[in-house]
Design an enzyme around this catalytic site. Structure first.
Site, PDB file in Angstrom:
ATOM      1  N   HIS A 189       0.837  -1.214   0.000  1.00 44.10           N
ATOM      2  CA  HIS A 189       0.000   0.000   0.000  1.00 44.10           C
ATOM      3  C   HIS A 189       0.871   1.262   0.000  1.00 44.10           C
ATOM      4  O   HIS A 189       0.464   2.300  -0.508  1.00 44.10           O
ATOM      5  CB  HIS A 189      -0.920   0.026   1.226  1.00 44.10           C
ATOM      6  CG  HIS A 189      -2.071  -0.934   1.144  1.00 44.10           C
ATOM      7  ND1 HIS A 189      -3.207  -0.681   0.407  1.00 44.10           N
ATOM      8  CD2 HIS A 189      -2.263  -2.147   1.723  1.00 44.10           C
ATOM      9  CE1 HIS A 189      -4.058  -1.698   0.535  1.00 44.10           C
ATOM     10  NE2 HIS A 189      -3.508  -2.601   1.324  1.00 44.10           N
ATOM     11  N   ASP A 196      -7.338  -2.713  -1.299  1.00 46.49           N
ATOM     12  CA  ASP A 196      -8.239  -3.579  -0.545  1.00 46.49           C
ATOM     13  C   ASP A 196      -9.606  -3.446  -1.193  1.00 46.49           C
ATOM     14  O   ASP A 196     -10.122  -2.331  -1.339  1.00 46.49           O
ATOM     15  CB  ASP A 196      -8.294  -3.159   0.925  1.00 46.49           C
ATOM     16  CG  ASP A 196      -6.974  -3.419   1.637  1.00 46.49           C
ATOM     17  OD1 ASP A 196      -6.156  -4.196   1.096  1.00 46.49           O
ATOM     18  OD2 ASP A 196      -6.770  -2.848   2.722  1.00 46.49           O
ATOM     19  N   TYR A 224      -7.188 -15.701   5.885  1.00 38.44           N
ATOM     20  CA  TYR A 224      -5.891 -15.113   6.231  1.00 38.44           C
ATOM     21  C   TYR A 224      -6.164 -14.084   7.323  1.00 38.44           C
ATOM     22  O   TYR A 224      -7.143 -13.335   7.223  1.00 38.44           O
ATOM     23  CB  TYR A 224      -5.248 -14.460   5.003  1.00 38.44           C
ATOM     24  CG  TYR A 224      -3.848 -13.949   5.251  1.00 38.44           C
ATOM     25  CD1 TYR A 224      -2.760 -14.823   5.185  1.00 38.44           C
ATOM     26  CD2 TYR A 224      -3.620 -12.611   5.580  1.00 38.44           C
ATOM     27  CE1 TYR A 224      -1.470 -14.367   5.439  1.00 38.44           C
ATOM     28  CE2 TYR A 224      -2.327 -12.151   5.822  1.00 38.44           C
ATOM     29  CZ  TYR A 224      -1.263 -13.031   5.757  1.00 38.44           C
ATOM     30  OH  TYR A 224       0.007 -12.576   6.015  1.00 38.44           O
ATOM     31  N   HIS A 227      -8.260 -10.591   7.201  1.00 40.33           N
ATOM     32  CA  HIS A 227      -8.705 -10.385   5.823  1.00 40.33           C
ATOM     33  C   HIS A 227     -10.049 -11.067   5.553  1.00 40.33           C
ATOM     34  O   HIS A 227     -10.297 -11.543   4.449  1.00 40.33           O
ATOM     35  CB  HIS A 227      -7.636 -10.857   4.833  1.00 40.33           C
ATOM     36  CG  HIS A 227      -6.474  -9.922   4.742  1.00 40.33           C
ATOM     37  ND1 HIS A 227      -5.567  -9.765   5.759  1.00 40.33           N
ATOM     38  CD2 HIS A 227      -6.097  -9.056   3.769  1.00 40.33           C
ATOM     39  CE1 HIS A 227      -4.664  -8.859   5.404  1.00 40.33           C
ATOM     40  NE2 HIS A 227      -4.968  -8.411   4.210  1.00 40.33           N
ATOM     41  N   ASP A 229     -12.925  -9.452   5.812  1.00 42.58           N
ATOM     42  CA  ASP A 229     -13.920  -8.480   5.347  1.00 42.58           C
ATOM     43  C   ASP A 229     -13.478  -7.728   4.095  1.00 42.58           C
ATOM     44  O   ASP A 229     -14.107  -6.759   3.686  1.00 42.58           O
ATOM     45  CB  ASP A 229     -14.260  -7.491   6.472  1.00 42.58           C
ATOM     46  CG  ASP A 229     -13.052  -6.699   6.935  1.00 42.58           C
ATOM     47  OD1 ASP A 229     -11.930  -6.983   6.453  1.00 42.58           O
ATOM     48  OD2 ASP A 229     -13.226  -5.794   7.775  1.00 42.58           O
ATOM     49  N   HIS A 230     -12.375  -8.158   3.485  1.00 45.13           N
ATOM     50  CA  HIS A 230     -11.945  -7.562   2.216  1.00 45.13           C
ATOM     51  C   HIS A 230     -10.936  -8.499   1.556  1.00 45.13           C
ATOM     52  O   HIS A 230     -10.443  -9.434   2.191  1.00 45.13           O
ATOM     53  CB  HIS A 230     -11.309  -6.181   2.434  1.00 45.13           C
ATOM     54  CG  HIS A 230      -9.972  -6.220   3.130  1.00 45.13           C
ATOM     55  ND1 HIS A 230      -9.856  -6.320   4.504  1.00 45.13           N
ATOM     56  CD2 HIS A 230      -8.708  -6.205   2.646  1.00 45.13           C
ATOM     57  CE1 HIS A 230      -8.573  -6.330   4.834  1.00 45.13           C
ATOM     58  NE2 HIS A 230      -7.849  -6.266   3.730  1.00 45.13           N
ATOM     59  N   HIS A 232      -7.259  -8.256  -0.246  1.00 46.82           N
ATOM     60  CA  HIS A 232      -6.109  -7.413  -0.564  1.00 46.82           C
ATOM     61  C   HIS A 232      -5.470  -7.946  -1.847  1.00 46.82           C
ATOM     62  O   HIS A 232      -5.184  -9.136  -1.948  1.00 46.82           O
ATOM     63  CB  HIS A 232      -5.104  -7.457   0.600  1.00 46.82           C
ATOM     64  CG  HIS A 232      -3.751  -6.904   0.242  1.00 46.82           C
ATOM     65  ND1 HIS A 232      -3.323  -5.664   0.664  1.00 46.82           N
ATOM     66  CD2 HIS A 232      -2.737  -7.419  -0.503  1.00 46.82           C
ATOM     67  CE1 HIS A 232      -2.091  -5.439   0.187  1.00 46.82           C
ATOM     68  NE2 HIS A 232      -1.716  -6.497  -0.522  1.00 46.82           N
TER      69      HIS A 232
HETATM   70 ZN   LIG Z   1      -4.305  -4.416   1.925  1.00 45.91          ZN
END
Ligand SMILES: [Zn+2]
Length: 262
Positions: A189, A196, A224, A227, A229-230, A232
């Site tokens: 990022h 995301d 993971y 992670h 709720d989204h 990456h």
């Molecule tokens: Zn991310």
């Protein structure tokens, strides 16, 4: 939106011209006005140059499974295969040669600032609400350039998932922002290389699975840690400025996506 309206108006105007004038318009593909970038020649295997590099940015999301399209300005077999997939995805003749048809679709897809139609710089540079492209390890210009390539991959992901909206919940983060949200110390990022992604219409596993074919070399999703709720996605393999090796790394155990590196 305004751009597309103008394009439609231009087409209507062309249709109203006498036949001879229309023929002249059709014979000059470079005359197609585009606010971002205009290609001036057909491109195919063996060609090289900045026009190839510009094309590679826009077809980066049509890489093969677990692969990437290098942004090196050389039109090799991988670029040809990516162009073919792009053409097939938009119902064009899939010959792997970039000409007027392919450019027409790209002009249609891109806004005047070169971002793809469904994503914007403002969506990618929110960085804890501050905006801007500075405060990371790279120059603001380079970070912004990485974000552009990320968005073209997202546009391909969106198309591949059936044109269903994808939302970016976090794009570029300055070091300050990254610390604030508890991001990894060398997070992609920071480089403008990651997004995301969330969706109201596609499941996170659908997104994570499809991302494997969209030129993303870093994928983390359900199962993971942190992670669920989204998803990456990032381009770590193309990042020569970070501390990690240029390898693929993805993990979404709940989606059957392994934790192994290659
Ligand atoms: Zn991310």
């Amino acid at each position: 939106m305004r751009v597309n309206t103008l394009k439609r108006a231009a087409v209507a105007f062309a249709l109203a011209l006498p036949a001879a004038a229309v023929a002249t318009v059709a014979a000059a593909p470079a005359a197609h006005a585009d606010g971002c970038y205009t290609w001036k020649r057909n491109l195919y295997q063996g060609r090289s140059g900045d026009d190839v590099r510009q094309l590679q940015i826009r077809v980066a999301g049509w890489a093969g499974n677990r692969d990437i399209v290098e942004n090196d300005g050389r039109y090799g077999p991988k670029t040809a295969a990516a162009v073919k997939r792009f053409q097939a995805a938009y119902g064009l003749r899939a010959d792997g040669i970039a000409g007027p048809q392919t450019y027409g679709k790209l002009y249609d897809l891109q806004d005047n600032d070169c971002t793809p139609r469904h994503f914007s710089y403002s969506e990618m540079d929110d960085g804890c609400g501050r905006g801007g492209w500075s405060g990371g390890p790279l120059s603001a210009a380079q970070t912004r350039q990485n974000a552009l390539r990320t968005m073209w991959k997202l546009e391909a992901l969106r198309r591949s998932l059936g044109d269903k909206p994808l939302l970016v919940s976090s794009g570029f983060r300055s070091r300050t922002c990254n610390d604030q949200v508890g991001g990894a110390s060398d997070s992609q990022h920071l480089y403008g290389n990651a997004a995301d992604v969330v969706s109201r219409t596609s499941s996170l596993c659908q997104i994570a699975r499809d991302a494997r074919n969209r030129g993303f070399s870093g994928i983390y999703g359900p199962g993971y840690p942190d992670h669920d709720d989204h998803v990456h996605v990032d381009s770590r393999r193309e990042n020569n400025s970070d501390d990690t090796p240029n390898t693929t790394s993805w993990s979404a155990p709940d989606c059957g996506i392994g934790a192994g590196r290659d």
